[in-house]
Scaffold this motif. Sequence first.
Motif, PDB file in Angstrom:
ATOM      1  N   PRO A 143      31.373 -10.105  30.017  1.00 57.75           N
ATOM      2  CA  PRO A 143      30.844  -8.960  29.266  1.00 57.75           C
ATOM      3  C   PRO A 143      31.940  -7.911  29.090  1.00 57.75           C
ATOM      4  CG  PRO A 143      29.356  -9.580  31.053  1.00 57.75           C
ATOM      5  CD  PRO A 143      30.620 -10.379  31.233  1.00 57.75           C
ATOM      6  N   LEU A 144      31.849  -7.139  28.020  1.00 58.91           N
ATOM      7  CA  LEU A 144      32.833  -6.083  27.780  1.00 58.91           C
ATOM      8  C   LEU A 144      32.757  -5.052  28.899  1.00 58.91           C
ATOM      9  CD1 LEU A 144      32.536  -5.372  23.959  1.00 58.91           C
ATOM     10  CD2 LEU A 144      34.276  -6.705  25.142  1.00 58.91           C
ATOM     11  N   ARG A 145      33.932  -4.603  29.312  1.00 57.70           N
ATOM     12  CA  ARG A 145      34.038  -3.530  30.300  1.00 57.70           C
ATOM     13  C   ARG A 145      34.864  -2.414  29.668  1.00 57.70           C
ATOM     14  NH1 ARG A 145      36.523  -6.091  35.545  1.00 57.70           N
ATOM     15  NH2 ARG A 145      37.019  -7.956  34.360  1.00 57.70           N
ATOM     16  N   THR A 146      34.802  -1.237  30.268  1.00 59.35           N
ATOM     17  CA  THR A 146      35.582  -0.098  29.798  1.00 59.35           C
ATOM     18  C   THR A 146      36.530   0.341  30.898  1.00 59.35           C
ATOM     19  OG1 THR A 146      33.762   0.618  28.383  1.00 59.35           O
ATOM     20  CG2 THR A 146      35.457   2.253  28.887  1.00 59.35           C
ATOM     21  N   ASP A 147      37.810   0.472  30.541  1.00 58.64           N
ATOM     22  CA  ASP A 147      38.826   0.949  31.481  1.00 58.64           C
ATOM     23  C   ASP A 147      38.517   2.412  31.795  1.00 58.64           C
ATOM     24  OD1 ASP A 147      41.294   2.259  32.384  1.00 58.64           O
ATOM     25  OD2 ASP A 147      42.306   0.387  31.843  1.00 58.64           O
ATOM     26  N   GLU A 148      38.308   2.711  33.052  1.00 62.03           N
ATOM     27  CA  GLU A 148      37.904   4.060  33.439  1.00 62.03           C
ATOM     28  C   GLU A 148      38.991   5.108  33.209  1.00 62.03           C
ATOM     29  OE1 GLU A 148      38.186   4.597  38.044  1.00 62.03           O
ATOM     30  OE2 GLU A 148      37.585   2.503  37.668  1.00 62.03           O
ATOM     31  N   PHE A 149      40.223   4.687  33.046  1.00 61.40           N
ATOM     32  CA  PHE A 149      41.317   5.636  32.840  1.00 61.40           C
ATOM     33  C   PHE A 149      41.631   5.869  31.359  1.00 61.40           C
ATOM     34  CE2 PHE A 149      42.065   3.791  37.053  1.00 61.40           C
ATOM     35  CZ  PHE A 149      41.957   4.947  37.815  1.00 61.40           C
ATOM     36  N   THR A 150      41.487   4.819  30.542  1.00 59.84           N
ATOM     37  CA  THR A 150      41.840   4.940  29.125  1.00 59.84           C
ATOM     38  C   THR A 150      40.618   4.974  28.201  1.00 59.84           C
ATOM     39  OG1 THR A 150      41.935   2.548  28.774  1.00 59.84           O
ATOM     40  CG2 THR A 150      43.975   3.639  29.537  1.00 59.84           C
ATOM     41  N   ASN A 151      39.474   4.614  28.731  1.00 61.24           N
ATOM     42  CA  ASN A 151      38.234   4.472  27.943  1.00 61.24           C
ATOM     43  C   ASN A 151      38.335   3.376  26.889  1.00 61.24           C
ATOM     44  OD1 ASN A 151      36.570   6.329  29.260  1.00 61.24           O
ATOM     45  ND2 ASN A 151      37.559   8.022  28.172  1.00 61.24           N
ATOM     46  N   LYS A 152      39.286   2.465  27.034  1.00 57.43           N
ATOM     47  CA  LYS A 152      39.416   1.316  26.136  1.00 57.43           C
ATOM     48  C   LYS A 152      38.601   0.158  26.704  1.00 57.43           C
ATOM     49  CE  LYS A 152      42.532   3.144  23.391  1.00 57.43           C
ATOM     50  NZ  LYS A 152      42.491   3.186  21.963  1.00 57.43           N
ATOM     51  N   ARG A 153      38.042  -0.652  25.809  1.00 59.02           N
ATOM     52  CA  ARG A 153      37.236  -1.790  26.253  1.00 59.02           C
ATOM     53  C   ARG A 153      38.092  -3.053  26.329  1.00 59.02           C
ATOM     54  NH1 ARG A 153      32.578  -1.781  22.100  1.00 59.02           N
ATOM     55  NH2 ARG A 153      34.406  -1.488  20.796  1.00 59.02           N
ATOM     56  N   PHE A 154      37.646  -3.981  27.194  1.00 59.91           N
ATOM     57  CA  PHE A 154      38.373  -5.223  27.404  1.00 59.91           C
ATOM     58  C   PHE A 154      37.432  -6.309  27.885  1.00 59.91           C
ATOM     59  CE2 PHE A 154      38.481  -2.845  31.333  1.00 59.91           C
ATOM     60  CZ  PHE A 154      38.304  -3.787  32.335  1.00 59.91           C
ATOM     61  N   THR A 155      37.901  -7.542  27.807  1.00 58.91           N
ATOM     62  CA  THR A 155      37.171  -8.692  28.330  1.00 58.91           C
ATOM     63  C   THR A 155      38.184  -9.725  28.798  1.00 58.91           C
ATOM     64  OG1 THR A 155      35.393 -10.281  27.902  1.00 58.91           O
ATOM     65  CG2 THR A 155      36.978  -9.925  26.122  1.00 58.91           C
ATOM     66  N   ALA A 191      39.362 -17.531  30.529  1.00 62.58           N
ATOM     67  CA  ALA A 191      40.319 -18.343  31.281  1.00 62.58           C
ATOM     68  C   ALA A 191      40.922 -19.368  30.337  1.00 62.58           C
ATOM     69  CB  ALA A 191      39.627 -19.040  32.448  1.00 62.58           C
ATOM     70  N   ASP A 192      42.225 -19.644  30.500  1.00 62.52           N
ATOM     71  CA  ASP A 192      42.843 -20.697  29.694  1.00 62.52           C
ATOM     72  C   ASP A 192      42.431 -22.042  30.297  1.00 62.52           C
ATOM     73  OD1 ASP A 192      44.645 -21.437  31.757  1.00 62.52           O
ATOM     74  OD2 ASP A 192      46.409 -21.199  30.503  1.00 62.52           O
ATOM     75  N   PRO A 193      42.863 -23.170  29.734  1.00 56.61           N
ATOM     76  CA  PRO A 193      42.431 -24.469  30.245  1.00 56.61           C
ATOM     77  C   PRO A 193      42.772 -24.716  31.720  1.00 56.61           C
ATOM     78  CG  PRO A 193      43.300 -24.728  28.049  1.00 56.61           C
ATOM     79  CD  PRO A 193      43.598 -23.304  28.468  1.00 56.61           C
ATOM     80  N   ASP A 194      43.745 -23.987  32.277  1.00 57.00           N
ATOM     81  CA  ASP A 194      44.085 -24.140  33.692  1.00 57.00           C
ATOM     82  C   ASP A 194      43.571 -22.972  34.528  1.00 57.00           C
ATOM     83  OD1 ASP A 194      45.574 -26.662  33.946  1.00 57.00           O
ATOM     84  OD2 ASP A 194      46.881 -25.711  32.461  1.00 57.00           O
ATOM     85  N   ASN A 195      42.607 -22.247  33.992  1.00 56.08           N
ATOM     86  CA  ASN A 195      41.956 -21.147  34.699  1.00 56.08           C
ATOM     87  C   ASN A 195      42.853 -19.916  34.868  1.00 56.08           C
ATOM     88  OD1 ASN A 195      39.469 -20.260  35.611  1.00 56.08           O
ATOM     89  ND2 ASN A 195      39.985 -20.640  37.752  1.00 56.08           N
ATOM     90  N   LEU A 196      43.914 -19.804  34.068  1.00 55.72           N
ATOM     91  CA  LEU A 196      44.758 -18.608  34.072  1.00 55.72           C
ATOM     92  C   LEU A 196      43.970 -17.484  33.389  1.00 55.72           C
ATOM     93  CD1 LEU A 196      47.532 -17.204  34.492  1.00 55.72           C
ATOM     94  CD2 LEU A 196      48.134 -18.013  32.208  1.00 55.72           C
ATOM     95  N   PRO A 197      43.768 -16.365  34.055  1.00 53.51           N
ATOM     96  CA  PRO A 197      43.015 -15.283  33.442  1.00 53.51           C
ATOM     97  C   PRO A 197      43.752 -14.671  32.247  1.00 53.51           C
ATOM     98  CG  PRO A 197      43.229 -14.972  35.823  1.00 53.51           C
ATOM     99  CD  PRO A 197      44.161 -16.062  35.429  1.00 53.51           C
ATOM    100  N   ILE A 198      43.029 -14.514  31.149  1.00 54.79           N
ATOM    101  CA  ILE A 198      43.583 -13.901  29.942  1.00 54.79           C
ATOM    102  C   ILE A 198      42.677 -12.742  29.549  1.00 54.79           C
ATOM    103  CG2 ILE A 198      44.120 -14.219  27.512  1.00 54.79           C
ATOM    104  CD1 ILE A 198      44.860 -17.089  28.153  1.00 54.79           C
ATOM    105  N   GLU A 199      43.301 -11.586  29.371  1.00 53.71           N
ATOM    106  CA  GLU A 199      42.567 -10.383  29.008  1.00 53.71           C
ATOM    107  C   GLU A 199      42.826 -10.042  27.552  1.00 53.71           C
ATOM    108  OE1 GLU A 199      42.262  -5.710  30.476  1.00 53.71           O
ATOM    109  OE2 GLU A 199      44.032  -6.884  31.009  1.00 53.71           O
ATOM    110  N   PHE A 200      41.790  -9.555  26.891  1.00 57.45           N
ATOM    111  CA  PHE A 200      41.899  -9.002  25.542  1.00 57.45           C
ATOM    112  C   PHE A 200      41.526  -7.536  25.654  1.00 57.45           C
ATOM    113  CE2 PHE A 200      41.172 -13.482  25.106  1.00 57.45           C
ATOM    114  CZ  PHE A 200      42.122 -13.848  24.173  1.00 57.45           C
ATOM    115  N   TYR A 201      42.439  -6.663  25.232  1.00 59.71           N
ATOM    116  CA  TYR A 201      42.332  -5.220  25.459  1.00 59.71           C
ATOM    117  C   TYR A 201      42.409  -4.524  24.113  1.00 59.71           C
ATOM    118  CZ  TYR A 201      43.073  -0.973  28.247  1.00 59.71           C
ATOM    119  OH  TYR A 201      42.941   0.246  28.870  1.00 59.71           O
ATOM    120  N   GLU A 202      41.424  -3.666  23.831  1.00 56.42           N
ATOM    121  CA  GLU A 202      41.397  -3.025  22.520  1.00 56.42           C
ATOM    122  C   GLU A 202      42.522  -2.017  22.346  1.00 56.42           C
ATOM    123  OE1 GLU A 202      37.736  -0.989  21.651  1.00 56.42           O
ATOM    124  OE2 GLU A 202      37.905   0.311  23.378  1.00 56.42           O
ATOM    125  N   ALA A 203      43.033  -1.926  21.130  1.00 49.75           N
ATOM    126  CA  ALA A 203      44.142  -1.008  20.824  1.00 49.75           C
ATOM    127  C   ALA A 203      43.658   0.427  20.818  1.00 49.75           C
ATOM    128  CB  ALA A 203      44.753  -1.358  19.476  1.00 49.75           C
TER     129      ALA A 203
END
Length: 129
Positions: free
Chosen positions: A102-114, A117-129
């Motif tokens: 689920p989308l979360r909000t960075d408490e310091f920047t107020n930007k949202r992110f989610t 995992a890649d095929p090997d379970n490497l965490p990948i984040e998408f962070y709004e500009a």
Amino acid sequence: MLKINKVHHIAIICSDYEVSKHFYTKILGFEILAEAYRSERDSYKLDLALNGNYSIELFSFPNPPSRVSRPEACGLRHLAFEVDDIQKTRHYLVENNLNPEPLRTDEFTNKRFTFIADPDNLPIEFYEA
């Protein structure tokens, strides 16, 4: 002081080359700059670019050892990619069965992110500009 210009690339070792190649090129949209098979290592090396900038080296090796990556293990925590529209990005990830958090909000920047995992379970984040 040392002068560093930018991050040159990120190297990722994958367990299934074709699956990871598909994920990074067809799902995330990285472009292939070069691909080489190194027979002496029984290994592929795929050079990938994002918006024309060399970004990722994707490697395959026979039987790579597993690495602990979650939740707070020492070492690289995750890769983060900036996106313009986090809602549209999350929708795309859902459509491609990537199970974004689920989308979360960075408490310091107020930007949202989610995260996904890649095929090997490497965490990948998408962070709004």
